[in-house]
Write a protein that holds these residues in place. Sequence first.
Motif, PDB file in Angstrom:
ATOM      1  N   ALA A   1       0.837  -1.204   0.000  1.00 19.79           N
ATOM      2  CA  ALA A   1       0.000   0.000   0.000  1.00 19.79           C
ATOM      3  C   ALA A   1       0.871   1.253   0.000  1.00 19.79           C
ATOM      4  O   ALA A   1       0.585   2.224  -0.709  1.00 19.79           O
ATOM      5  CB  ALA A   1      -0.934   0.000   1.210  1.00 19.79           C
ATOM      6  N   VAL A   2       1.948   1.235   0.775  1.00 21.01           N
ATOM      7  CA  VAL A   2       2.881   2.371   0.796  1.00 21.01           C
ATOM      8  C   VAL A   2       3.469   2.592  -0.598  1.00 21.01           C
ATOM      9  O   VAL A   2       3.493   3.721  -1.117  1.00 21.01           O
ATOM     10  CB  VAL A   2       4.012   2.130   1.823  1.00 21.01           C
ATOM     11  CG1 VAL A   2       5.126   3.168   1.659  1.00 21.01           C
ATOM     12  CG2 VAL A   2       3.461   2.170   3.248  1.00 21.01           C
ATOM     13  N   THR A   3       3.941   1.510  -1.210  1.00 19.42           N
ATOM     14  CA  THR A   3       4.534   1.609  -2.546  1.00 19.42           C
ATOM     15  C   THR A   3       3.526   2.134  -3.560  1.00 19.42           C
ATOM     16  O   THR A   3       3.830   3.026  -4.365  1.00 19.42           O
ATOM     17  CB  THR A   3       5.053   0.231  -3.000  1.00 19.42           C
ATOM     18  OG1 THR A   3       6.055  -0.210  -2.092  1.00 19.42           O
ATOM     19  CG2 THR A   3       5.655   0.304  -4.398  1.00 19.42           C
ATOM     20  N   ALA A   4       2.320   1.585  -3.522  1.00 22.50           N
ATOM     21  CA  ALA A   4       1.292   2.005  -4.475  1.00 22.50           C
ATOM     22  C   ALA A   4       0.888   3.457  -4.258  1.00 22.50           C
ATOM     23  O   ALA A   4       0.688   4.210  -5.219  1.00 22.50           O
ATOM     24  CB  ALA A   4       0.073   1.089  -4.357  1.00 22.50           C
ATOM     25  N   LEU A   5       0.788   3.876  -3.004  1.00 24.40           N
ATOM     26  CA  LEU A   5       0.452   5.274  -2.728  1.00 24.40           C
ATOM     27  C   LEU A   5       1.492   6.216  -3.321  1.00 24.40           C
ATOM     28  O   LEU A   5       1.151   7.279  -3.852  1.00 24.40           O
ATOM     29  CB  LEU A   5       0.323   5.500  -1.218  1.00 24.40           C
ATOM     30  CG  LEU A   5      -1.015   5.089  -0.607  1.00 24.40           C
ATOM     31  CD1 LEU A   5      -0.902   4.962   0.910  1.00 24.40           C
ATOM     32  CD2 LEU A   5      -2.107   6.104  -0.964  1.00 24.40           C
ATOM     33  N   GLY A   6       2.753   5.828  -3.237  1.00 24.90           N
ATOM     34  CA  GLY A   6       3.796   6.665  -3.822  1.00 24.90           C
ATOM     35  C   GLY A   6       3.561   6.903  -5.299  1.00 24.90           C
ATOM     36  O   GLY A   6       3.615   8.045  -5.790  1.00 24.90           O
ATOM     37  N   GLN A   7       3.271   5.839  -6.022  1.00 26.73           N
ATOM     38  CA  GLN A   7       3.072   5.946  -7.465  1.00 26.73           C
ATOM     39  C   GLN A   7       1.766   6.656  -7.814  1.00 26.73           C
ATOM     40  O   GLN A   7       1.731   7.528  -8.691  1.00 26.73           O
ATOM     41  CB  GLN A   7       3.063   4.541  -8.078  1.00 26.73           C
ATOM     42  CG  GLN A   7       4.354   3.770  -7.891  1.00 26.73           C
ATOM     43  CD  GLN A   7       5.492   4.335  -8.709  1.00 26.73           C
ATOM     44  OE1 GLN A   7       5.292   4.780  -9.833  1.00 26.73           O
ATOM     45  NE2 GLN A   7       6.685   4.329  -8.147  1.00 26.73           N
ATOM     46  N   ILE A   8       0.695   6.292  -7.129  1.00 29.89           N
ATOM     47  CA  ILE A   8      -0.627   6.836  -7.466  1.00 29.89           C
ATOM     48  C   ILE A   8      -0.719   8.325  -7.124  1.00 29.89           C
ATOM     49  O   ILE A   8      -1.231   9.130  -7.913  1.00 29.89           O
ATOM     50  CB  ILE A   8      -1.735   6.049  -6.737  1.00 29.89           C
ATOM     51  CG1 ILE A   8      -1.751   4.580  -7.196  1.00 29.89           C
ATOM     52  CG2 ILE A   8      -3.092   6.705  -6.951  1.00 29.89           C
ATOM     53  CD1 ILE A   8      -2.047   4.368  -8.659  1.00 29.89           C
ATOM     54  N   VAL A   9      -0.212   8.709  -5.954  1.00 31.00           N
ATOM     55  CA  VAL A   9      -0.293  10.124  -5.563  1.00 31.00           C
ATOM     56  C   VAL A   9       0.654  10.971  -6.411  1.00 31.00           C
ATOM     57  O   VAL A   9       0.329  12.111  -6.764  1.00 31.00           O
ATOM     58  CB  VAL A   9      -0.016  10.300  -4.055  1.00 31.00           C
ATOM     59  CG1 VAL A   9      -0.045  11.779  -3.669  1.00 31.00           C
ATOM     60  CG2 VAL A   9      -1.057   9.534  -3.234  1.00 31.00           C
ATOM     61  N   ALA A  10       1.803  10.425  -6.777  1.00 29.06           N
ATOM     62  CA  ALA A  10       2.712  11.161  -7.667  1.00 29.06           C
ATOM     63  C   ALA A  10       2.053  11.388  -9.024  1.00 29.06           C
ATOM     64  O   ALA A  10       2.152  12.476  -9.610  1.00 29.06           O
ATOM     65  CB  ALA A  10       4.022  10.397  -7.830  1.00 29.06           C
ATOM     66  N   SER A  11       1.375  10.364  -9.524  1.00 31.37           N
ATOM     67  CA  SER A  11       0.665  10.502 -10.797  1.00 31.37           C
ATOM     68  C   SER A  11      -0.459  11.527 -10.682  1.00 31.37           C
ATOM     69  O   SER A  11      -0.671  12.350 -11.580  1.00 31.37           O
ATOM     70  CB  SER A  11       0.098   9.139 -11.214  1.00 31.37           C
ATOM     71  OG  SER A  11      -0.660   9.242 -12.394  1.00 31.37           O
ATOM     72  N   LEU A  12      -1.162  11.495  -9.555  1.00 32.98           N
ATOM     73  CA  LEU A  12      -2.219  12.482  -9.315  1.00 32.98           C
ATOM     74  C   LEU A  12      -1.642  13.892  -9.299  1.00 32.98           C
ATOM     75  O   LEU A  12      -2.219  14.824  -9.878  1.00 32.98           O
ATOM     76  CB  LEU A  12      -2.907  12.179  -7.982  1.00 32.98           C
ATOM     77  CG  LEU A  12      -3.932  13.212  -7.480  1.00 32.98           C
ATOM     78  CD1 LEU A  12      -5.105  13.317  -8.446  1.00 32.98           C
ATOM     79  CD2 LEU A  12      -4.416  12.836  -6.076  1.00 32.98           C
TER      80      LEU A  12
ATOM     81  N   ASP B   1      -3.171  16.957 -10.975  1.00 32.00           N
ATOM     82  CA  ASP B   1      -3.984  17.728 -10.027  1.00 32.00           C
ATOM     83  C   ASP B   1      -3.183  17.904  -8.736  1.00 32.00           C
ATOM     84  O   ASP B   1      -3.349  17.152  -7.782  1.00 32.00           O
ATOM     85  CB  ASP B   1      -5.301  16.980  -9.766  1.00 32.00           C
ATOM     86  CG  ASP B   1      -6.178  17.661  -8.725  1.00 32.00           C
ATOM     87  OD1 ASP B   1      -5.887  18.817  -8.348  1.00 32.00           O
ATOM     88  OD2 ASP B   1      -7.158  17.027  -8.272  1.00 32.00           O
ATOM     89  N   MET B   2      -2.314  18.911  -8.718  1.00 31.23           N
ATOM     90  CA  MET B   2      -1.424  19.110  -7.578  1.00 31.23           C
ATOM     91  C   MET B   2      -2.209  19.347  -6.291  1.00 31.23           C
ATOM     92  O   MET B   2      -1.838  18.847  -5.228  1.00 31.23           O
ATOM     93  CB  MET B   2      -0.484  20.284  -7.853  1.00 31.23           C
ATOM     94  CG  MET B   2       0.641  20.407  -6.848  1.00 31.23           C
ATOM     95  SD  MET B   2       1.739  18.957  -6.887  1.00 31.23           S
ATOM     96  CE  MET B   2       3.145  19.577  -5.975  1.00 31.23           C
ATOM     97  N   GLU B   3      -3.287  20.077  -6.380  1.00 35.87           N
ATOM     98  CA  GLU B   3      -4.060  20.351  -5.172  1.00 35.87           C
ATOM     99  C   GLU B   3      -4.684  19.072  -4.623  1.00 35.87           C
ATOM    100  O   GLU B   3      -4.767  18.883  -3.405  1.00 35.87           O
ATOM    101  CB  GLU B   3      -5.144  21.394  -5.445  1.00 35.87           C
ATOM    102  CG  GLU B   3      -5.887  21.852  -4.191  1.00 35.87           C
ATOM    103  CD  GLU B   3      -4.964  22.355  -3.089  1.00 35.87           C
ATOM    104  OE1 GLU B   3      -5.289  22.120  -1.901  1.00 35.87           O
ATOM    105  OE2 GLU B   3      -3.927  22.972  -3.391  1.00 35.87           O
ATOM    106  N   GLY B   4      -5.104  18.188  -5.506  1.00 35.48           N
ATOM    107  CA  GLY B   4      -5.634  16.907  -5.060  1.00 35.48           C
ATOM    108  C   GLY B   4      -4.586  16.103  -4.311  1.00 35.48           C
ATOM    109  O   GLY B   4      -4.882  15.455  -3.299  1.00 35.48           O
ATOM    110  N   ALA B   5      -3.339  16.150  -4.790  1.00 36.88           N
ATOM    111  CA  ALA B   5      -2.243  15.450  -4.111  1.00 36.88           C
ATOM    112  C   ALA B   5      -1.933  16.106  -2.768  1.00 36.88           C
ATOM    113  O   ALA B   5      -1.626  15.418  -1.787  1.00 36.88           O
ATOM    114  CB  ALA B   5      -1.002  15.438  -5.000  1.00 36.88           C
ATOM    115  N   ARG B   6      -2.026  17.424  -2.726  1.00 31.27           N
ATOM    116  CA  ARG B   6      -1.795  18.130  -1.449  1.00 31.27           C
ATOM    117  C   ARG B   6      -2.829  17.713  -0.406  1.00 31.27           C
ATOM    118  O   ARG B   6      -2.513  17.607   0.781  1.00 31.27           O
ATOM    119  CB  ARG B   6      -1.859  19.642  -1.669  1.00 31.27           C
ATOM    120  CG  ARG B   6      -0.701  20.217  -2.467  1.00 31.27           C
ATOM    121  CD  ARG B   6      -0.816  21.729  -2.555  1.00 31.27           C
ATOM    122  NE  ARG B   6       0.246  22.303  -3.364  1.00 31.27           N
ATOM    123  CZ  ARG B   6       0.046  22.985  -4.489  1.00 31.27           C
ATOM    124  NH1 ARG B   6      -1.189  23.185  -4.949  1.00 31.27           N
ATOM    125  NH2 ARG B   6       1.069  23.478  -5.162  1.00 31.27           N
TER     126      ARG B   6
END
Length: 234
Positions: free
Chosen positions: A52-63, A67-72
């Motif tokens: 989950a940690v690894t996937a969050l890194g990739q998915i949030v970076a892609s987001l 959509d930078m505000e969405g990632a924030r």
Amino acid sequence: MGIREKRRIGKLLESSDIESVIKELYHLPPSRVINPLIGALCSNDEIVRWHAVTALGQIVASLADRDMEGARVVMRRFMWSLNDESGGIGWGAPESMGEIMACHSGLAQEYGHILVAFMREEGFFLELELLQRGLMWGLGRLAQVRPSLLKEKNAVTYLLPYLASSDGGVRGLAAWALGLLHAQEAIPALEQLLSDPGQVRHYLNRTIVDETVGSLAEKALANIKKHHSIKGHD
């Protein structure tokens, strides 16, 4: 998102092939993936938690690229989970923040100082040793990719006291992070840890490994000395 899809994502994270899992998750909108991934940080299965940690890194970076505000919003959610007022504990939050920032330079520039502040008693200090382990890992993960950023934030100064932690996991992961930061200031304390038998179970290069504090200190010393030896010959 329905319960069925949440369970599906949880099942995906059990796979040994995290790259295939991430590719499959990319086909879903981030809004449908991020909440189940954050929920998986509390799984009883350590493979699921780390995937989950690894996937969050990739998915949030892609987001963040779209959509930078969405990632924030995601980063602020992790920060809030570590706040006493949140009513939660924030399991997996420091690790996830470190992984996300390792994957995205823009988020690292904005939130790197927050990860450092979690070490500072006058900052957002994390008192619970299990959270400190996660913090040490998050800092080490970020140091693998962006050591200069952490040095600029004076991370070495705040990492050094963790080498004397009563928790073996904290000591070992602090040693790992300091080695990645090539911190010469840490050499005397690291040498004191060479015979430390404390056990450290951590996630390295997408694999769970078991080491001792002493072995991590030895590797950290080798990293530091090699870096400065090469630099001295430039």
